[in-house]
Scaffold this active site. Structure first.
Site, mmCIF file in Angstrom:
data_model
loop_
_atom_site.group_PDB
_atom_site.id
_atom_site.type_symbol
_atom_site.label_atom_id
_atom_site.label_comp_id
_atom_site.label_asym_id
_atom_site.label_seq_id
_atom_site.Cartn_x
_atom_site.Cartn_y
_atom_site.Cartn_z
ATOM 1 N N LYS A 291 -42.066 18.832 -62.419
ATOM 2 C CA LYS A 291 -42.716 17.625 -61.907
ATOM 3 C C LYS A 291 -43.767 17.125 -62.893
ATOM 4 C CE LYS A 291 -42.517 18.774 -56.943
ATOM 5 N NZ LYS A 291 -41.720 17.615 -56.511
ATOM 6 N N ARG A 365 -34.040 22.622 -50.005
ATOM 7 C CA ARG A 365 -32.743 22.683 -49.302
ATOM 8 C C ARG A 365 -31.995 23.962 -49.644
ATOM 9 N NH1 ARG A 365 -31.134 17.047 -51.973
ATOM 10 N NH2 ARG A 365 -33.396 16.881 -51.816
HETATM 11 N N1 BES Z 1 -41.524 19.389 -52.161
HETATM 12 C C1 BES Z 1 -40.847 18.260 -52.676
HETATM 13 C C2 BES Z 1 -40.991 17.031 -51.760
HETATM 14 C C3 BES Z 1 -42.393 16.516 -51.593
HETATM 15 C C4 BES Z 1 -42.872 15.555 -52.466
HETATM 16 C C5 BES Z 1 -43.178 16.949 -50.567
HETATM 17 C C6 BES Z 1 -44.157 15.079 -52.312
HETATM 18 C C7 BES Z 1 -44.455 16.455 -50.406
HETATM 19 C C8 BES Z 1 -44.952 15.518 -51.274
HETATM 20 C C9 BES Z 1 -39.370 18.544 -52.859
HETATM 21 O O1 BES Z 1 -39.069 19.857 -53.189
HETATM 22 C C10 BES Z 1 -38.885 17.697 -53.974
HETATM 23 O O2 BES Z 1 -39.329 17.891 -55.061
HETATM 24 N N2 BES Z 1 -37.977 16.781 -53.678
HETATM 25 C C11 BES Z 1 -37.442 15.909 -54.653
HETATM 26 C C12 BES Z 1 -35.947 15.902 -54.500
HETATM 27 C C13 BES Z 1 -35.212 15.242 -55.616
HETATM 28 C C14 BES Z 1 -35.324 16.060 -56.872
HETATM 29 C C15 BES Z 1 -33.761 15.078 -55.230
HETATM 30 C C16 BES Z 1 -38.030 14.531 -54.429
HETATM 31 O O3 BES Z 1 -38.244 14.146 -53.273
HETATM 32 O O4 BES Z 1 -38.312 13.866 -55.406
HETATM 33 MN MN MN Z 2 -39.195 20.189 -55.273
#
Ligand code: BES
Ligand code: MN
Ligand code: ZN
Length: 517
Positions: A291, A365
């Site tokens: 990230k 997931r």
């Molecule tokens: N934990 C994150 C989602 C999240 C983002 C929760 C911001 C709380 C605040 C999750 O694991 C994630 O990174 N999801 C990605 C999925 C994508 C890579 C398909 C997302 O939402 O960008």
């Molecule tokens: Mn994630």
């Protein structure tokens, strides 16, 4: 992580403490209890209200210092608006407002005159809800503040002023018509508030302190309130075949855990349990698909689903709910390293389906896939509900006040929507559809862990759906927006909100308790 607030109930005619809050409706009639303090000062109070243009509107207030003839230091008159319109969550919200008014006065002990002459609700239910809201509002996470914030002579006077000094208030007496009944009505509410605060503590705790092992230890301690707790360690998870969960954990030096909490409250020990599953990523860096650094600190809250499940089981046990329930949480840390899983890796999940990991940041997931499957195989539950801070996309769709609800079962969805209305924890139903499912077909494996560019919350739900057995009612709550850093409200001023505990406790109480008693 707050100094405990002792809440007791007393009669309306009992002598109040030095700081008193009392309610005034839009009719501007002072509650009889305040009148009874001294009838002669009644006219003066109303005169003060008029001078301050106080009309008894909802969540407005005025303070009267040293009110004449009343033996208290200060009286805070709090507007209730139209009392007949308030439901449980409305009264709780007002209780939170009152607590905020009291703590703003930096007082150690206070009385609330819960004499609201409401049309619909029973006085003891009103009193219990007010106390519930006050308790939730009182929470603040101050464990790591070593300076005595807000106190005179504090080493760091400047920052001190900005920190809520909730901890000063240690005692709240709620005066009401029937304190015995109010006490009884409050018992179950206190259990729920304790569950919420337990969850908030877990979410607020930084990830260096709360890894998978430490989280599991905190869960294990809940045996003291009557939960049966089992911790599966990494070796056991490997033997079981939870490979998608372990793939997420493999980049971290901290090993994975799965915690299983069982509450046996139903008459029959063999009654099928209600199952709740939580995503417990103690920190989500994104892994190799790392990230951006801005805001990454928020990913210490990526275990909000696991915290809510733990808080729920806490509440059910503490209030001795007459149901059988099981909570399962997958605890991992998602780190990039030489041992981390790579984009393109293919792993065989516990269900036997192979999963192509095309983005290591879509890790929640993968964790849930194995835990969902395990829960269905082992417990044969009546239904499965999972909570997960799963996607940023759910915030794009709904903002931070609503959680997304996905379900394969209309009845289950409707029950959750009703509980949502009753508690004020908002959910909005989102689509589960074949079109999203198709986007997960992979050339190289049974399924891939990301869909296309659009509908990210929906493809995430569709992924989970592939790990739900036929005929198992299931609901998924995407709480990425609500679990942390959500808009503050009267009953929550904490970063970690404990979202979901109230909703699911109510859902259980309203739908599964009466029949099973
Ligand atoms: N934990 C994150 C989602 C999240 C983002 C929760 C911001 C709380 C605040 C999750 O694991 C994630 O990174 N999801 C990605 C999925 C994508 C890579 C398909 C997302 O939402 O960008
Ligand atoms: Mn994630
Ligand atoms: Zn995540």
């Amino acid at each position: 992580m707050t100094t405990p607030l002792e809440i007791t109930f007393a009669r309306l005619d009992a002598a109040p403490l030095a700081t008193v809050a009392a309610f005034v409706g839009q009719d501007l009639a002072l509650p009889p209890a305040v009148q009874a303090l001294n009838t002669r000062s009644q006219g003066l109070l109303l005169k003060a209200a008029e001078a301050a243009e106080f009309k008894g509107k909802l969540k407005s207030s005025i303070e009267i210092l040293a009110p004449q003839k009343l033996d208290v230091q200060r009286l805070v008159l709090v507007g209730t608006g139209k009392t007949a319109e308030h439901d449980d969550s409305g009264w709780a919200s007002l209780g939170g407002y009152v607590l905020g008014q009291i703590t703003a006065r930096k007082t150690v002990e206070a009385s609330v005159i819960a004499d609201v002459g409401s049309a619909g609700a029973k006085p003891e239910v009103v009193a219990a809800n007010l106390a519930f809201g006050a308790l939730l509002r009182h929470y603040s996470f101050r464990k790591y503040l070593t300076k005595k914030n807000g106190e005179e002579g504090a080493a760091n006077g400047n920052s001190a002023e900005q920190k809520p000094a909730n901890d000063r208030l240690v005692k709240l007496v709620v005066h009401c018509a029937d304190p015995e009944k109010a006490r009884a009505a409050f018992e179950a509410k206190r259990a729920v508030a304790d569950g919420v605060c337990f969850a908030r503590d877990l979410v607020n705790e930084p990830a260096n302190v709360l890894g998978p092992v430490e989280f599991a230890e905190r869960v294990k301690e809940l045996e003291r309130i009557g939960l049966e707790v089992e911790i599966l360690d990494d070796k056991t998870l490997k033997e079981l075949g939870m490979n998608t969960l372990l793939a997420v954990a493999q980049g971290s030096v901290r090993p994975a855990r799965v915690a299983i909490m069982q509450w046996h409250g139903a008459k029959s020990k063999r009654a099928k349990p209600l199952a709740f599953i939580g995503k417990g990523v103690v920190f989500d860096t994104g892994g190799i698909s790392i990230k951006p650094s801005a805001g990454m600190e928020d990913m210490k809250g990526d275990m909000g689903g696991a915290a809510a499940v733990t808080g729920l089981l806490y509440a059910l046990a503490e209030r001795k709910a007459p149901v059988n329930a099981v909570g399962l949480i997958g605890l991992v840390e998602n780190m990039p390293s030489g041992s981390a899983t790579r984009p393109g890796d293919i792993v065989t999940s516990l269900s036997g389906q192979t999963v192509e990991n095309l983005n290591t940041d879509a890790e929640g997931r993968l964790v849930l896939a194995d835990v969902l499957w395990y829960a269905q195989e082992r417990f044969k539950p009546r239904f499965v509900i999972d909570l997960a801070t799963l996607t940023g996309a759910i915030m794009v769709a709904l903002g931070k006040d609503f959680a997304g609800l996905f379900s394969n079962d209309d009845k289950l969805a409707d029950q959750l929507l009703a509980a949502s209305k009753a508690t004020g924890e908002k959910v909005w139903r989102m689509p589960l559809d074949k079109s999203y499912d198709k986007m997960l077909d992979s050339k190289n494996a049974d399924v891939k862990n990301i869909g296309g560019r659009w509908g990210g919350a929906c493809t995430a739900a569709a992924f989970l759906n592939r790990f739900i057995k036929k005929d198992v009612p299931w609901a998924h709550l995407d709480i990425a927006g609500t679990a942390m850093d959500a808009p503050k409200n009267e009953i929550n001023t904490s970063w970690g909100s404990g979202w979901g505990v109230q909703l699911l406790d109510r859902f259980v109480a309203d739908n599964f308790e009466k029949a099973e008693k």
